[in-house]
Design a protein around this motif. Structure first.
Motif, mmCIF file in Angstrom:
data_model
loop_
_atom_site.group_PDB
_atom_site.id
_atom_site.type_symbol
_atom_site.label_atom_id
_atom_site.label_comp_id
_atom_site.label_asym_id
_atom_site.label_seq_id
_atom_site.Cartn_x
_atom_site.Cartn_y
_atom_site.Cartn_z
ATOM 1 N N ALA A 198 0.845 -1.187 0.000
ATOM 2 C CA ALA A 198 0.000 0.000 0.000
ATOM 3 C C ALA A 198 0.882 1.238 0.000
ATOM 4 N N MET A 199 0.310 2.309 -0.460
ATOM 5 C CA MET A 199 0.933 3.631 -0.317
ATOM 6 C C MET A 199 -0.116 4.595 0.195
ATOM 7 N N GLY A 200 0.351 5.583 0.920
ATOM 8 C CA GLY A 200 -0.596 6.503 1.534
ATOM 9 C C GLY A 200 -0.106 7.936 1.560
ATOM 10 N N TRP A 201 -1.043 8.808 1.852
ATOM 11 C CA TRP A 201 -0.762 10.223 2.087
ATOM 12 C C TRP A 201 -1.104 10.557 3.533
ATOM 13 N N PHE A 202 -0.218 11.266 4.178
ATOM 14 C CA PHE A 202 -0.429 11.800 5.519
ATOM 15 C C PHE A 202 -0.143 13.296 5.458
ATOM 16 N N ARG A 203 -0.568 13.999 6.487
ATOM 17 C CA ARG A 203 -0.262 15.433 6.551
ATOM 18 C C ARG A 203 -0.029 15.853 7.989
ATOM 19 N N GLN A 204 0.739 16.922 8.120
ATOM 20 C CA GLN A 204 1.052 17.435 9.457
ATOM 21 C C GLN A 204 0.989 18.952 9.427
ATOM 22 N N ALA A 205 0.066 19.494 10.189
ATOM 23 C CA ALA A 205 -0.069 20.938 10.333
ATOM 24 C C ALA A 205 0.801 21.406 11.495
ATOM 25 N N PRO A 206 1.172 22.672 11.528
ATOM 26 C CA PRO A 206 2.020 23.181 12.615
ATOM 27 C C PRO A 206 1.410 22.918 13.978
ATOM 28 N N GLY A 207 2.214 22.347 14.858
ATOM 29 C CA GLY A 207 1.765 22.090 16.220
ATOM 30 C C GLY A 207 0.847 20.903 16.384
ATOM 31 N N LYS A 208 0.639 20.153 15.306
ATOM 32 C CA LYS A 208 -0.254 18.997 15.372
ATOM 33 C C LYS A 208 0.484 17.724 14.984
ATOM 34 N N GLU A 209 -0.123 16.598 15.333
ATOM 35 C CA GLU A 209 0.469 15.325 14.966
ATOM 36 C C GLU A 209 0.218 15.019 13.488
ATOM 37 N N ARG A 210 1.064 14.183 12.947
ATOM 38 C CA ARG A 210 0.873 13.745 11.570
ATOM 39 C C ARG A 210 -0.384 12.878 11.509
ATOM 40 N N GLU A 211 -1.258 13.189 10.549
ATOM 41 C CA GLU A 211 -2.516 12.469 10.472
ATOM 42 C C GLU A 211 -2.703 11.809 9.119
ATOM 43 N N PHE A 212 -3.490 10.759 9.132
ATOM 44 C CA PHE A 212 -3.800 9.995 7.936
ATOM 45 C C PHE A 212 -4.708 10.797 7.012
ATOM 46 N N VAL A 213 -4.444 10.703 5.712
ATOM 47 C CA VAL A 213 -5.293 11.342 4.709
ATOM 48 C C VAL A 213 -5.967 10.285 3.833
ATOM 49 N N ALA A 214 -5.163 9.396 3.243
ATOM 50 C CA ALA A 214 -5.718 8.384 2.344
ATOM 51 C C ALA A 214 -4.675 7.308 2.091
ATOM 52 N N PHE A 215 -5.150 6.099 1.743
ATOM 53 C CA PHE A 215 -4.224 5.076 1.271
ATOM 54 C C PHE A 215 -4.849 4.316 0.112
ATOM 55 N N SER A 217 -11.433 21.561 -3.992
ATOM 56 C CA SER A 217 -12.207 22.322 -2.992
ATOM 57 C C SER A 217 -11.392 22.520 -1.718
ATOM 58 N N LEU A 218 -10.173 22.952 -1.881
ATOM 59 C CA LEU A 218 -9.269 23.085 -0.741
ATOM 60 C C LEU A 218 -9.762 24.138 0.239
ATOM 61 N N LYS A 219 -9.490 23.865 1.508
ATOM 62 C CA LYS A 219 -9.885 24.744 2.606
ATOM 63 C C LYS A 219 -8.644 25.167 3.384
ATOM 64 N N PRO A 220 -8.705 26.305 4.061
ATOM 65 C CA PRO A 220 -7.542 26.723 4.867
ATOM 66 C C PRO A 220 -7.092 25.657 5.858
ATOM 67 N N LYS A 221 -8.020 24.861 6.376
ATOM 68 C CA LYS A 221 -7.630 23.830 7.339
ATOM 69 C C LYS A 221 -6.897 22.675 6.692
ATOM 70 N N ASP A 222 -6.810 22.662 5.366
ATOM 71 C CA ASP A 222 -6.003 21.663 4.682
ATOM 72 C C ASP A 222 -4.525 22.043 4.652
ATOM 73 N N THR A 223 -4.203 23.228 5.107
ATOM 74 C CA THR A 223 -2.812 23.670 5.127
ATOM 75 C C THR A 223 -1.969 22.760 6.007
ATOM 76 N N ALA A 224 -0.908 22.209 5.427
ATOM 77 C CA ALA A 224 -0.056 21.258 6.133
ATOM 78 C C ALA A 224 1.088 20.853 5.219
ATOM 79 N N VAL A 225 2.034 20.143 5.792
ATOM 80 C CA VAL A 225 3.036 19.444 4.986
ATOM 81 C C VAL A 225 2.460 18.067 4.688
ATOM 82 N N TYR A 226 2.444 17.705 3.426
ATOM 83 C CA TYR A 226 1.895 16.431 2.998
ATOM 84 C C TYR A 226 3.021 15.459 2.704
#
Length: 125
Positions: A33-50, A85-94
């Protein structure tokens, strides 16, 4: 050794779209499998999709469902992430990640053996 290199991040206005890419090189082999995760400032890295590499089945976090599409090109060893349909809360390192073994839960960070360096996505309001 395996290298994963993300690209396609950038600055976009709310409602816009971006397409992320992740190219695998080096000692590549058949991923489970391969996946995408993201991490916003001050938050933990979270799952996006696999995506299951062999079967192409996909799974999305609720926060991106309907707006994010994960896909892969097996011949090119490349993973994609189409974000609409990107939102400001999508801001993160992917980050893209690859699992070289079977795991029961590909939503977990611990199920991945290789990680890219990340690409910044910034969504302005």
């Amino acid at each position: 050794q395996v290298q994963l290199v993300e690209s396609g991040g950038g600055l976009v206005q709310a409602g816009g779209s971006l397409r992320l890419s992740c190219a695998a090189s080096g000692r590549t082999f058949r991923w489970y499998a391969m996946g995408w995760f993201r991490q916003a400032p001050g938050k933990e890295r979270e799952f996006v999709a696999f995506i299951s590499w062999s079967f192409g089945s996909t799974y999305y976090a609720e926060s991106v469902k309907g707006r994010f599409t994960i896909s892969r090109d097996s011949a090119k060893n490349t993973l994609y992430g189409q974000m609409n349909s990107l939102k400001p809360k999508d801001t993160a390192v992917y980050y893209c990640a690859a699992a070289g073994r079977f795991y029961s839960d590909y939503k977990s960070r611990t199920s991945y053996d290789y990680w890219g360096q990340g690409t910044q996505v910034t969504v302005s309001s």
